[in-house]
Design a protein around this motif. Sequence first.
Motif, mmCIF file in Angstrom:
data_model
loop_
_atom_site.group_PDB
_atom_site.id
_atom_site.type_symbol
_atom_site.label_atom_id
_atom_site.label_comp_id
_atom_site.label_asym_id
_atom_site.label_seq_id
_atom_site.Cartn_x
_atom_site.Cartn_y
_atom_site.Cartn_z
ATOM 1 N N GLN A 66 25.451 0.486 23.335
ATOM 2 C CA GLN A 66 26.712 1.193 23.148
ATOM 3 C C GLN A 66 26.543 2.513 22.388
ATOM 4 O O GLN A 66 27.343 3.431 22.564
ATOM 5 N N THR A 94 34.429 4.849 21.817
ATOM 6 C CA THR A 94 33.636 4.461 22.978
ATOM 7 C C THR A 94 32.586 3.416 22.605
ATOM 8 O O THR A 94 32.439 2.395 23.281
ATOM 9 N N ALA A 97 34.322 0.079 21.774
ATOM 10 C CA ALA A 97 34.874 -0.576 22.966
ATOM 11 C C ALA A 97 33.775 -1.228 23.795
ATOM 12 O O ALA A 97 33.898 -2.386 24.202
ATOM 13 N N ILE A 98 32.692 -0.529 24.011
ATOM 14 C CA ILE A 98 31.594 -1.094 24.799
ATOM 15 C C ILE A 98 30.955 -2.261 24.054
ATOM 16 O O ILE A 98 30.601 -3.269 24.649
ATOM 17 N N TYR A 99 30.822 -2.140 22.762
ATOM 18 C CA TYR A 99 30.251 -3.224 21.963
ATOM 19 C C TYR A 99 31.098 -4.493 22.058
ATOM 20 O O TYR A 99 30.592 -5.605 22.187
ATOM 21 N N ASN A 100 32.419 -4.336 22.014
ATOM 22 C CA ASN A 100 33.324 -5.494 22.055
ATOM 23 C C ASN A 100 33.482 -6.067 23.465
ATOM 24 O O ASN A 100 33.722 -7.258 23.628
ATOM 25 N N TRP A 101 33.381 -5.228 24.490
ATOM 26 C CA TRP A 101 33.550 -5.720 25.866
ATOM 27 C C TRP A 101 32.305 -6.415 26.408
ATOM 28 O O TRP A 101 32.386 -7.278 27.250
ATOM 29 N N PHE A 102 31.140 -5.954 25.963
ATOM 30 C CA PHE A 102 29.901 -6.531 26.491
ATOM 31 C C PHE A 102 29.224 -7.260 25.394
ATOM 32 O O PHE A 102 28.231 -7.648 25.221
#
Length: 102
Positions: A66, A94, A97-102
């Motif tokens: 991320q 950004t 968000a990427i850290y939490n989604w993946f």
Amino acid sequence: MSAIWIAVLGASFTAFLNKYIGHSVPEKWLNRPSFMRINALVPIVLLSALVGVQTFANKKELVLDQRFAGVLVALVALKFKAPFPVVVISAAITSAAIYNWF
């Protein structure tokens, strides 16, 4: 005296000597055009190296995660001449968000 205190005193002495030697350099040496050009580029190089290491390194391995996405968003924002707070906040959002989604 423990080894830690010897290391602390040695590092302090080394830092003092480094600073003293820096102040002892004659001014005519520092006013050379080549030295001034190099001196102007040192902070840019150090900051670029720091960003590169903090973005792509995780202990002893190279990673794409991320943080890379955050840096890409920051670069795009800088390309469009966004204000600095917008650059930082957009990169942070950004990355989070990427850290939490993946």
